[in-house]
Design a protein around this motif. Structure first.
Motif, PDB file in Angstrom:
ATOM      1  N   PHE B 395      35.653 -30.935 -38.691  1.00 46.88           N
ATOM      2  CA  PHE B 395      36.711 -29.925 -38.565  1.00 46.88           C
ATOM      3  C   PHE B 395      36.583 -29.147 -37.264  1.00 46.88           C
ATOM      4  CE2 PHE B 395      39.109 -30.811 -42.114  1.00 46.88           C
ATOM      5  CZ  PHE B 395      38.358 -30.904 -43.260  1.00 46.88           C
ATOM      6  N   ARG B 396      35.348 -28.953 -36.814  1.00 49.06           N
ATOM      7  CA  ARG B 396      35.165 -28.310 -35.501  1.00 49.06           C
ATOM      8  C   ARG B 396      35.734 -29.196 -34.400  1.00 49.06           C
ATOM      9  NH1 ARG B 396      29.396 -25.842 -36.042  1.00 49.06           N
ATOM     10  NH2 ARG B 396      29.932 -24.018 -37.270  1.00 49.06           N
ATOM     11  N   MET B 398      38.002 -31.427 -34.758  1.00 46.37           N
ATOM     12  CA  MET B 398      39.459 -31.447 -34.908  1.00 46.37           C
ATOM     13  C   MET B 398      40.077 -30.223 -34.236  1.00 46.37           C
ATOM     14  SD  MET B 398      41.484 -31.714 -38.514  1.00 46.37           S
ATOM     15  CE  MET B 398      43.252 -31.699 -38.621  1.00 46.37           C
ATOM     16  N   ARG B 399      39.451 -29.078 -34.460  1.00 43.59           N
ATOM     17  CA  ARG B 399      39.946 -27.843 -33.871  1.00 43.59           C
ATOM     18  C   ARG B 399      39.933 -27.936 -32.354  1.00 43.59           C
ATOM     19  NH1 ARG B 399      36.264 -22.745 -34.271  1.00 43.59           N
ATOM     20  NH2 ARG B 399      36.750 -22.087 -32.152  1.00 43.59           N
ATOM     21  N   LEU B 402      42.616 -30.456 -31.075  1.00 43.50           N
ATOM     22  CA  LEU B 402      43.996 -30.005 -31.195  1.00 43.50           C
ATOM     23  C   LEU B 402      44.249 -28.745 -30.384  1.00 43.50           C
ATOM     24  CD1 LEU B 402      44.522 -30.487 -35.050  1.00 43.50           C
ATOM     25  CD2 LEU B 402      45.105 -32.052 -33.231  1.00 43.50           C
ATOM     26  N   GLY B 403      43.249 -28.336 -29.602  1.00 41.95           N
ATOM     27  CA  GLY B 403      43.306 -27.035 -28.931  1.00 41.95           C
ATOM     28  C   GLY B 403      44.411 -26.890 -27.904  1.00 41.95           C
TER      29      GLY B 403
END
Lengths: 246, 456
Positions: B395-396, B398-399, B402-403
């Motif tokens: 999830f990190r 992914m974050r 997608l930044g």
């Protein structure tokens, strides 16, 4: 002039651009001029549902910033629309809560927007198939949809709208649940597929891609030939608007 | 056995799954027919109010109950935990030279493993609720809060009864019920002690309320010379008038009845001149982690009236039955209160074994937001370093990916490229998905980039 955004959702971006195209073409046919924002790709739900609130918060805040300039935000997903409408105001940092509340109030799931904003009459076309309608848990329990999806499909000439015998029974996707408990998830898909086969449906339609990929993926693995379409794709086909792909 | 193993075992048991689906559907259909939806919603709101008030005033109401009951000659005992409760009950049993015990259904007694303790002390214990009797014969725990043996088929039950009878018992309902009735009737008459649970405690009047459809709770609480009711402190309600509001929801939600066949309102032991009744009545009030939930965001879960409706509606329970949860309490309520009573480390993956579909909340007669509590428990689990920790990194990532639009385009392209050039390259979650489902294609370019390139 109402500035309308399409929030494509990460599933559309990554796995189903055709649904994004179909949505834009259908909206244009209905007289809705939507644009796709530069940024804001994920509502944060996957992280949120897995208990990772911090990561979810960041993605939600980016989505809010990207969507704030718009008067209406259309989302081709019950689960993402529910996340944006219901969860993000409480999730984001206190200083962004006002903006998040504004965005939440302006966000609509696609079918909701069509039905509740008076575009139903403009849904005209032909789709002569037996169509089984799957309203996702988010669309029904949280967005309160009771029959809107059926109503939209029912507008099309020749369409036979079929309901699941247990319409409230979850298909078993559940986001990360589908890979945390894969066999259980698949068993739940099989339960829905039993109903699809018994109903002799030719097409499965839903407003949620997660559900669709899950049930369709299972049907394909079982060698079944029932088509699985997102409501935007179905409407695009029925209304005869071009469906493009990369 | 770990959760995954228990789930796999259940999924492989087609007899179990058919039996469970049949029973839960029967409950749900009956329940939906009792009153029209608008009336159900109105009753639900009232029941919620009653239970909310009770939970918010729990300590005072328990005290009031204890005072009133004591005034009537009931002996009230407080048990902080299971060990204390067992000691109290064993002590009472030994004090009265008890050899044989009859029990009516009590989930609290399962929670504290009471039967084992009584048997170890040399007493014989017979479950008199038909479903509990069946699982007792099968040496299994109950699999459903209301219908302990819904996972069993008629054939399986006939086999169990035939072994006890020493002769074949036929599979039809009448034969099975007749055997159980005759066998259990003797047990009631010969028992030294009756142990029941309690559905509600009425603070205003000091009444213990025990419901049953079979009449076994009535027999357990009146025939033997001594009666002990083991009741969780969360069962208390404030007034006599409140009782009607929760009783009707319990019957409606659990079995689709307007009221259960028997409602026992127990206020005191036998007085001289009474025709029957136990010589003494004891109430053991069990805490065992309940008061620790008061004042927390999970306080609402103490409102549960143990109707089992959430089990009946749950799409997961339907597939795996109750034993797979590995806990006294199964289904959605079990997945929530098990970690709350025992700590998240007991079964960290349990709150994740749900799609958060919300059907449980929708059907709950007191409106507990079970799906939200499951979500909060997931956050508790990950915060304490348990559960699916590999995901934190994902999830990190992914974050990060997608930044910005640029990073997003790059990430999607890289993923698609990797898929194409290394066909066997699949991230772990995708590999898992692929076991039984076709994997959707990955776009080489994200949708919004494709849209931009179309010149719109």
């Amino acid at each position: 002039m109402t500035k309308v955004a399409l929030f494509p959702t990460c599933l559309v971006e990554l796995t189903a651009a055709r649904v994004g195209f179909a949505t834009m073409e259908v909206l244009q046919r209905l007289g809705i001029n939507a644009e796709v924002p530069e940024a804001g790709f994920c509502c944060g739900q996957p992280a949120f549902n897995s208990g990772y609130r911090d990561e979810a918060r960041h993605m939600a805040e980016e989505a809010v910033a990207a969507l704030l300039p718009y008067d209406a935000i259309l989302v081709p997903s019950g689960s993402c629309a529910a996340m944006l409408r219901l969860e993000i105001p409480a999730l984001v940092a206190p200083e962004r809560q006002e903006a998040a509340t504004v965005v939440a109030g302006r966000t609509f799931e696609l079918v909701d927007y069509i039905v509740r904003k008076g575009y139903l009459d403009r849904i005209q076309g032909r789709f002569a198939h037996r169509v089984m309608v799957h309203g996702s848990c988010h669309a029904t329990r949280w967005l309160g949809q009771r029959g809107e999806l059926e109503e939209v499909v029912g507008r099309l000439d020749g369409a036979t709208v079929l309901a699941f015998p247990h319409p409230g029974l979850c298909c078993g996707f559940g986001g990360t649940f589908s890979v945390h408990f894969p066999e259980l998830s698949v068993a739940m898909a099989d339960a829905k597929i039993t109903d699809i086969l018994e109903g002799e449906a030719e097409v499965l339609v839903s407003g949620d891609l997660g559900c669709l990929h899950h049930v369709a993926g299972r049907m394909a693995a079982r060698g079944l030939t029932v088509r699985a379409l997102h409501i935007a794709e179905l409407l695009a086909e029925a209304m005869g608007v071009g469906v493009h792909g990369a | 056995m770990a959760l995954q193993e228990r789930i796999d075992k259940a999924l492989a048991d087609s007899v179990l799954r058919a039996a469970v689906a049949y029973s839960v559907d029967a409950h749900s259909i009956a329940s939906a027919r009792v009153v029209p939806p608008e009336i159900r919603q109105a009753w639900r709101a009232e029941a919620r109010q009653v239970r909310m008030h009770a939970v918010r005033h729990l300590p005072e109401l328990i005290e009031q109950f204890a005072d009133r009951a004591t005034e009537h000659g009931v002996q009230v005992h407080f048990a902080g935990d299971g060990a204390e409760a067992r000691d109290i009950i064993l002590g009472l049993a030994q004090q009265h030279g008890v050899r044989s015990v009859v029990k009516s259904k009590s989930m609290a007694s399962e929670e504290i493993e009471l039967t084992q303790a009584l048997e170890q002390a040399g007493m014989s214990v017979v479950e008199t609720d038909l479903g509990e009797y069946i699982v007792q014969l099968a040496h299994e725990p109950p699999s459903h809060i209301v219908g302990p043996a819904i996972h069993k088929t008629r054939q399986q039950i006939a086999e169990l009864f035939s072994a006890v009878a020493g002769e074949p018992i036929a599979e039809d309902t009448v034969s099975l019920a007749r055997f159980a009735q005759r066998h259990l009737r003797r047990q009631f008459q010969e028992a030294d002690l009756g142990i029941s649970g309690g559905n509600f405690l009425v603070a205003e009047t000091g009444t213990v309320v025990v419901v049953s459809n079979e009449g076994n709770a009535r027999m357990v609480s009146t025939v033997a010379p001594h009666h002990i009711a083991l009741v969780g402190v969360d069962k208390v309600i404030a007034t006599w008038e409140d009782l009607g509001k929760v009783l009707r929801m319990l019957a409606l939600a659990s079995t689709g009845q307007k009221i259960t066949v028997y409602v026992s309102l127990i206020t005191r032991p036998k007085h001289p001149g009474d025709l029957d009744g136990p010589e003494d009545v004891h109430v053991v009030l069990l805490d065992n982690g309940r008061s620790g939930i008061l004042g927390t965001p999970y306080e609402e879960t103490l409102m549960c009236i143990r109707c089992g409706a959430c089990l009946d509606i749950c799409p997961v329970y339907r597939q795996i039955g109750g034993h797979a949860y590995g806990s006294v309490y199964s289904g959605p309520i079990g997945a929530v209160i098990t970690p709350l009573l025992k700590g998240v480390s007991a079964q960290p993956e349990l709150p994740f074994a749900s799609t958060l579909c919300g059907a449980c909340w929708e059907v709950c007669p007191v409106g507990i937001h079970l799906h939200e509590h499951l979500l909060h428990l997931r956050a508790d689990v990950t915060r304490s370093g348990l559960g699916f920790q590999r995901e934190r990194l994902a999830f990190r990532a992914m974050r990060y990916a997608l930044g910005t639009p640029g990073r997003f385009r790059f990430s999607v392209g890289a993923l698609a490229f990797a898929r194409r050039s290394m066909p066997s390259f699949l991230p772990e979650p995708v590999k898992i998905w692929a076991r039984g489902r076709v994997v959707p294609d990955i776009e080489s370019v994200p949708f919004r980039e494709q849209w931009r390139r179309r010149g719109r």
